[in-house]
Design a protein around this motif. Structure first.
Motif, PDB file in Angstrom:
ATOM      1  N   TYR A  33      23.414  41.332  36.442  1.00 19.28           N
ATOM      2  CA  TYR A  33      24.793  40.865  36.248  1.00 19.28           C
ATOM      3  C   TYR A  33      25.784  42.014  36.443  1.00 19.28           C
ATOM      4  O   TYR A  33      26.782  41.883  37.167  1.00 19.28           O
ATOM      5  CB  TYR A  33      24.925  40.266  34.841  1.00 19.28           C
ATOM      6  N   LEU A 153      25.548  34.904  36.537  1.00 19.70           N
ATOM      7  CA  LEU A 153      24.679  35.318  35.431  1.00 19.70           C
ATOM      8  C   LEU A 153      25.476  35.672  34.175  1.00 19.70           C
ATOM      9  O   LEU A 153      24.931  36.251  33.235  1.00 19.70           O
ATOM     10  CB  LEU A 153      23.821  36.514  35.862  1.00 19.70           C
ATOM     11  N   PRO A 222      22.210  36.872  42.960  1.00 23.55           N
ATOM     12  CA  PRO A 222      22.410  36.393  41.580  1.00 23.55           C
ATOM     13  C   PRO A 222      22.453  34.870  41.469  1.00 23.55           C
ATOM     14  O   PRO A 222      22.023  34.301  40.462  1.00 23.55           O
ATOM     15  CB  PRO A 222      23.755  37.011  41.185  1.00 23.55           C
TER      16      PRO A 222
END
Length: 444
Positions: A33, A153, A222
């Motif tokens: 993240y 995330l 992600p």
């Protein structure tokens, strides 16, 4: 049978393997993240510089090539129309292959569009100009969609802050771009390119670099990791059959609330985009009519773009702390103030125009971040990128409508009328938010 040569590893299998490492590791998810935010920030610095070109000189270039004010809003309309089409394309591409492929391709198309605009200016081809502006809009759309990558995330209370960090990074390039109008004009002159096409040279380099950053560094993706995590959780829940009826009723109620959140979040972004693009588009033309030069126009637009992005760090925290609806209402009030001030500002008053355009940028900033946060809250990772892309299409089309109509309104009436109409339209956010709060209160 002879041994066959060793085959190269399948990149897709490698990607899947890397994603599996993150599904059961909150620590790795947290690291990814933060890493994603850093990559988004790096790309947004260049992306911001790219989007400033069309905003600063697009209307002036069209005015010069078409010979009149009536069509001065066409460049903004084409940029936003191209942005709308690209938003759909980038959203679908991201949904299927991940943010890396979607965002990288979008920036590449934006860079190609800027090259075509430069060639159009050299050959004085209006058709190529329109085509180039349409493709260049892909860079603008991608620059805006990159804000979603940081949320994939993020925890619910981190989402608006993640969005704002991406937008703050855009500030550096977006503010520098308009202030480099004269310097890029000199660069263009040295290559025998018309002066007004100079900023598009900057856009070419900036968009291609932004795309390169995503293509090379956004690994693992992600969005694909987030989808894998949710799928894993869903598979686990299938084994839990307790309280089926209650869960079904709760799911249906949450689905209704989510759909309402998508509608309201979209409305916030559509209205703020339309108002901002309409007033911003005609400001350079309005200033030129009152004797302001390119340097002064560049200053006003750079401050406006700075106000669109620089407050984002504070805005994100406020949206997460005070709520999406509160900040959406604030957005409508500030945009109304911007429209009123722009309407009464003397044409030769640089200071008042700067304040009006700064308020216009700030109102847009609050609306975009609060609306985006609503969308992320209301969407499921399995369909999130596709939904985000579709919504950004509507946002782009609303901007296209605002840009196209702005020139016609000013030609038939005045810049003051345009500004007043825009501010009044923005105030519609207040009753929309009141309706949204009442509906959610009944549901809960």
């Amino acid at each position: 049978m002879p041994n066959s040569p060793a085959q190269a590893p399948d990149p897709n299998e490698q990607q899947t393997g890397r994603i599996q490492e993150y599904i059961h590791s909150p620590i790795k998810q947290k690291i990814l993240y933060k890493r994603t935010l850093l990559i988004v920030i790096m790309s947004q610095i260049f992306g911001g510089a790219g989007l400033a070109a069309g905003v600063t000189v697009g209307a002036l270039l069209a005015q010069d090539m078409l010979g009149g004010d009536r069509y001065a809003g066409i460049p903004a309309a084409l940029l936003t129309l191209g942005s709308a089409a690209a938003a759909f394309f980038v959203g679908r591409l991201s949904d299927r292959f991940g943010r890396r492929m979607g965002l990288g391709t979008g920036f590449l198309l934006g860079g190609v569009g800027a090259i075509i605009v430069i060639y159009a200016a050299v050959s004085n081809s209006v058709i190529l100009l329109f085509l180039g502006l349409l493709l260049n809009g892909a860079g603008n759309a991608t620059n805006l969609q990159a804000r979603y990558a940081g949320t994939d995330l993020a925890k619910p209370k981190q989402r608006a802050t993640a969005i704002s960090m991406a937008m703050v990074a855009t500030t550096f390039g977006a503010v520098a771009g308009p202030n480099l109008v004269n310097e890029m004009g000199d660069v263009a002159d040295s290559f025998g390119v018309p002066t007004l096409a100079g900023p598009f040279i900057l856009a070419t380099v900036a968009y291609l670099l932004a795309g390169f950053i995503f293509f090379v560094f956004l690994r693992p993706d992600p969005f694909l990791v987030a989808k894998a995590i949710v799928k894993q959780e869903a598979d686990h829940e299938k084994h839990n059959h307790s309280a089926k009826t209650t869960e079904k009723q709760l799911t249906e109620k949450m689905s209704t609330i989510a759909k309402r959140g998508i509608i309201v979040g979209t409305t916030v972004m559509v209205l703020t985009q339309m108002v901002m693009v309409a007033i911003m588009t005609m400001t350079p033309v309005h200033m030129q009519h009152h004797g302001h030069g390119l340097q002064e126009i560049g200053l006003v637009i750079s401050i406006h773009i700075g106000a669109m992005y620089l407050p984002s760090l504070v805005t994100g925290v406020l949206v997460d702390k005070l709520g999406r609806t509160t900040m959406s209402v604030t957005s409508g009030v500030i945009l109304l103030s911007a429209g009123l001030l722009a309407a009464v500002a003397p044409g030769d008053s640089l200071a008042v125009l700067i304040i009006a355009l700064a308020l216009l940028g700030l109102g847009w900033n609050l609306g975009l971040i609060s609306g985006t946060a609503m969308i992320v809250d209301a969407t499921h990772p399995a369909t999130r990128a596709k939904t985000q892309g579709t919504i950004d299409v509507l946002v782009g089309l609303s901007g296209a409508a605002g840009g196209a109509l702005s020139g016609m309104v000013v030609a038939q009436s005045s810049y003051a009328t345009l500004s007043l109409a825009g501010g009044t339209l923005a105030l519609a956010l207040v009753p929309v938010m009141i309706w949204y709060l009442k509906k959610n209160a009944r549901a809960s």
